[in-house]
Write a protein that holds these residues in place. Structure first.
Motif, PDB file in Angstrom:
ATOM      1  N   LEU A 118       0.836  -1.210   0.000  1.00 44.46           N
ATOM      2  CA  LEU A 118       0.000   0.000   0.000  1.00 44.46           C
ATOM      3  C   LEU A 118       0.869   1.257   0.000  1.00 44.46           C
ATOM      4  CD1 LEU A 118      -2.857   1.162  -0.061  1.00 44.46           C
ATOM      5  CD2 LEU A 118      -2.800   1.235   2.440  1.00 44.46           C
ATOM      6  N   ALA A 119       2.009   1.211   0.693  1.00 44.11           N
ATOM      7  CA  ALA A 119       2.898   2.382   0.709  1.00 44.11           C
ATOM      8  C   ALA A 119       3.278   2.773  -0.718  1.00 44.11           C
ATOM      9  CB  ALA A 119       4.155   2.065   1.534  1.00 44.11           C
ATOM     10  N   VAL A 120       3.774   1.807  -1.481  1.00 45.85           N
ATOM     11  CA  VAL A 120       4.267   2.116  -2.827  1.00 45.85           C
ATOM     12  C   VAL A 120       3.098   2.405  -3.774  1.00 45.85           C
ATOM     13  CG1 VAL A 120       5.675   1.319  -4.756  1.00 45.85           C
ATOM     14  CG2 VAL A 120       6.305   0.671  -2.412  1.00 45.85           C
ATOM     15  N   SER A 121       2.033   1.597  -3.697  1.00 43.30           N
ATOM     16  CA  SER A 121       0.912   1.760  -4.638  1.00 43.30           C
ATOM     17  C   SER A 121       0.164   3.077  -4.408  1.00 43.30           C
ATOM     18  CB  SER A 121      -0.062   0.582  -4.509  1.00 43.30           C
ATOM     19  OG  SER A 121       0.547  -0.584  -4.997  1.00 43.30           O
ATOM     20  N   SER A 122       0.057   3.514  -3.149  1.00 42.41           N
ATOM     21  CA  SER A 122      -0.655   4.774  -2.904  1.00 42.41           C
ATOM     22  C   SER A 122       0.206   5.971  -3.315  1.00 42.41           C
ATOM     23  CB  SER A 122      -1.128   4.879  -1.449  1.00 42.41           C
ATOM     24  OG  SER A 122      -0.065   4.763  -0.533  1.00 42.41           O
ATOM     25  N   ALA A 123       1.530   5.865  -3.142  1.00 41.56           N
ATOM     26  CA  ALA A 123       2.412   6.936  -3.652  1.00 41.56           C
ATOM     27  C   ALA A 123       2.359   6.961  -5.179  1.00 41.56           C
ATOM     28  CB  ALA A 123       3.837   6.724  -3.155  1.00 41.56           C
ATOM     29  N   HIS A 124       2.323   5.770  -5.785  1.00 47.07           N
ATOM     30  CA  HIS A 124       2.241   5.676  -7.255  1.00 47.07           C
ATOM     31  C   HIS A 124       1.006   6.433  -7.770  1.00 47.07           C
ATOM     32  CE1 HIS A 124       2.939   2.716 -10.870  1.00 47.07           C
ATOM     33  NE2 HIS A 124       3.125   3.977 -11.192  1.00 47.07           N
ATOM     34  N   ALA A 125      -0.107   6.298  -7.054  1.00 47.94           N
ATOM     35  CA  ALA A 125      -1.341   6.989  -7.461  1.00 47.94           C
ATOM     36  C   ALA A 125      -1.209   8.507  -7.340  1.00 47.94           C
ATOM     37  CB  ALA A 125      -2.513   6.493  -6.614  1.00 47.94           C
ATOM     38  N   LEU A 126      -0.241   8.970  -6.541  1.00 49.04           N
ATOM     39  CA  LEU A 126      -0.025  10.419  -6.370  1.00 49.04           C
ATOM     40  C   LEU A 126       1.059  10.952  -7.308  1.00 49.04           C
ATOM     41  CD1 LEU A 126      -0.185  10.597  -2.462  1.00 49.04           C
ATOM     42  CD2 LEU A 126      -1.941  11.327  -4.099  1.00 49.04           C
ATOM     43  N   GLY A 127       1.473  10.137  -8.272  1.00 54.61           N
ATOM     44  CA  GLY A 127       2.442  10.596  -9.261  1.00 54.61           C
ATOM     45  C   GLY A 127       3.881  10.197  -8.981  1.00 54.61           C
ATOM     46  N   CYS A 128       4.074   9.323  -8.003  1.00 51.99           N
ATOM     47  CA  CYS A 128       5.432   8.848  -7.704  1.00 51.99           C
ATOM     48  C   CYS A 128       6.035   8.148  -8.923  1.00 51.99           C
ATOM     49  CB  CYS A 128       5.364   7.881  -6.520  1.00 51.99           C
ATOM     50  SG  CYS A 128       6.887   6.959  -6.244  1.00 51.99           S
ATOM     51  N   GLU A 129       7.290   8.520  -9.237  1.00 52.68           N
ATOM     52  CA  GLU A 129       8.003   7.829 -10.328  1.00 52.68           C
ATOM     53  C   GLU A 129       9.186   7.036  -9.783  1.00 52.68           C
ATOM     54  OE1 GLU A 129       8.950  10.773 -13.291  1.00 52.68           O
ATOM     55  OE2 GLU A 129       6.815  11.144 -13.734  1.00 52.68           O
ATOM     56  N   THR A 130       9.649   7.402  -8.573  1.00 51.05           N
ATOM     57  CA  THR A 130      10.765   6.694  -7.936  1.00 51.05           C
ATOM     58  C   THR A 130      10.414   6.519  -6.466  1.00 51.05           C
ATOM     59  OG1 THR A 130      12.304   7.819  -9.421  1.00 51.05           O
ATOM     60  CG2 THR A 130      13.256   6.778  -7.471  1.00 51.05           C
ATOM     61  N   PHE A 131      10.446   5.288  -5.983  1.00 49.47           N
ATOM     62  CA  PHE A 131      10.132   5.040  -4.565  1.00 49.47           C
ATOM     63  C   PHE A 131      11.335   4.372  -3.926  1.00 49.47           C
ATOM     64  CE2 PHE A 131       8.385   3.475  -0.715  1.00 49.47           C
ATOM     65  CZ  PHE A 131       7.271   4.266  -0.430  1.00 49.47           C
ATOM     66  N   LEU A 132      11.864   5.017  -2.871  1.00 51.51           N
ATOM     67  CA  LEU A 132      13.115   4.575  -2.241  1.00 51.51           C
ATOM     68  C   LEU A 132      12.910   4.319  -0.748  1.00 51.51           C
ATOM     69  CD1 LEU A 132      15.434   7.360  -3.728  1.00 51.51           C
ATOM     70  CD2 LEU A 132      15.227   5.011  -4.570  1.00 51.51           C
ATOM     71  N   ALA A 133      13.764   3.481  -0.181  1.00 51.42           N
ATOM     72  CA  ALA A 133      13.778   3.290   1.272  1.00 51.42           C
ATOM     73  C   ALA A 133      15.168   2.852   1.697  1.00 51.42           C
ATOM     74  CB  ALA A 133      12.759   2.231   1.686  1.00 51.42           C
ATOM     75  N   HIS A 134      15.541   3.243   2.912  1.00 50.04           N
ATOM     76  CA  HIS A 134      16.735   2.679   3.543  1.00 50.04           C
ATOM     77  C   HIS A 134      16.270   1.474   4.355  1.00 50.04           C
ATOM     78  CE1 HIS A 134      18.727   6.607   2.717  1.00 50.04           C
ATOM     79  NE2 HIS A 134      19.752   5.794   2.526  1.00 50.04           N
ATOM     80  N   VAL A 135      16.738   0.309   3.986  1.00 49.11           N
ATOM     81  CA  VAL A 135      16.246  -0.944   4.556  1.00 49.11           C
ATOM     82  C   VAL A 135      17.350  -1.584   5.388  1.00 49.11           C
ATOM     83  CG1 VAL A 135      15.436  -3.266   3.953  1.00 49.11           C
ATOM     84  CG2 VAL A 135      14.685  -1.288   2.594  1.00 49.11           C
ATOM     85  N   GLN A 136      17.036  -1.931   6.639  1.00 47.64           N
ATOM     86  CA  GLN A 136      18.029  -2.615   7.472  1.00 47.64           C
ATOM     87  C   GLN A 136      18.468  -3.894   6.763  1.00 47.64           C
ATOM     88  OE1 GLN A 136      16.608  -3.181  11.483  1.00 47.64           O
ATOM     89  NE2 GLN A 136      16.057  -1.023  11.720  1.00 47.64           N
ATOM     90  N   ALA A 137      19.785  -4.157   6.800  1.00 51.91           N
ATOM     91  CA  ALA A 137      20.369  -5.229   5.975  1.00 51.91           C
ATOM     92  C   ALA A 137      19.651  -6.562   6.158  1.00 51.91           C
ATOM     93  CB  ALA A 137      21.855  -5.376   6.292  1.00 51.91           C
TER      94      ALA A 137
END
Ligand SMILES: CC(C)(COP(=O)(O)OP(=O)(O)OC[C@H]1O[C@@H](n2cnc3c(N)ncnc32)[C@H](O)[C@@H]1OP(=O)(O)O)[C@@H](O)C(=O)NCCC(=O)NCCS
Length: 179
Positions: free
Chosen positions: A108-127
């Motif tokens: 939902l995080a990525v898909s809802s940002a996508h609906a708002l015009g997101c073209e790049t979705f990034l995160a710092h992920v613990q290894a």
């Protein structure tokens, strides 16, 4: 009767949605304190930061209780760009690897940002969580140290995250896939 929808195996439904109510927001912050302060010791008392002033919180709710959360945001409040970030992903210890709550929060995080015009979705992920994200169609861009822990800077493949324009309804967690 609690009024909570239950499936045929009588387990309570878990819904992942954008937070709107005060109890959802307070529950998300309490869970983050539990996970990032007490469990992981990354922050002393509170993990709130400047991002929280403009971020959108997501929650996983079970039986009117917040059992998971993540937040999505642009770089700062003035940023109107197409790059979005996800951070502070946490699932209550008792609900981990329970029914894909973390995976559904990420969806939902990525898909809802996508609906708002997101073209790049990034995160710092613990290894230790990079394999989880790789399975969900993210790739590592580079590796860096944050809060004294190794983190992968990762990018989601938006082709696997169709836009979701109903984020307050969100997604029901598919618990049939629970172990
Ligand atoms: C990371 C976290 C959010 C994952 O949430 P979760 O609800 O347990 O994850 P899910 O059940 O949705 O996992 C989806 C799948 O990935 C697997 N998985 C979960 N965590 C994994 C990991 N660290 N590495 C590899 N696979 C993992 C699950 O077994 C599940 O597999 P399945 O599809 O075969 O059933 C949770 O473990 C957590 O809150 N950890 C503490 C805080 C934290 O590390 N936050 C993230 C900071 S980057």
């Amino acid at each position: 009767m609690s009024g909570v929808y239950r499936g045929i195996d009588s387990s309570p439904e878990i819904v992942v949605r954008w937070a709107r109510e005060r109890w959802e927001i307070d529950g998300a912050y309490a869970l983050r304190r539990e996970v990032f302060c007490r469990e992981q010791g990354l922050f002393e008392h509170d993990d709130l930061d400047a991002v929280d002033a403009h971020a959108q919180l997501l929650v996983a709710v079970c039986d009117a209780r917040v059992v998971g959360t993540v937040r999505i945001h642009r770089r700062d409040a003035a940023d109107c760009g197409t790059t979005w970030f996800g951070s502070r992903l946490a699932v209550s210890e008792a609900f981990r690897r329970h029914g894909r709550i973390g995976a559904t929060l990420i969806r939902l995080a990525v898909s809802s940002a996508h609906a708002l015009g997101c073209e790049t979705f990034l995160a710092h992920v613990q290894a230790q969580n990079a394999p989880l994200f790789q399975r969900l169609h993210w790739r590592t861009l580079d590796v860096t140290m944050l809060f004294g822990l190794e983190h992968h800077r990762m990018q989601a493949d938006l082709a696997h995250y169709p836009p979701c324009a109903t984020p307050y309804l969100g997604f029901v967690v598919d618990q049939r896939r629970a172990a």
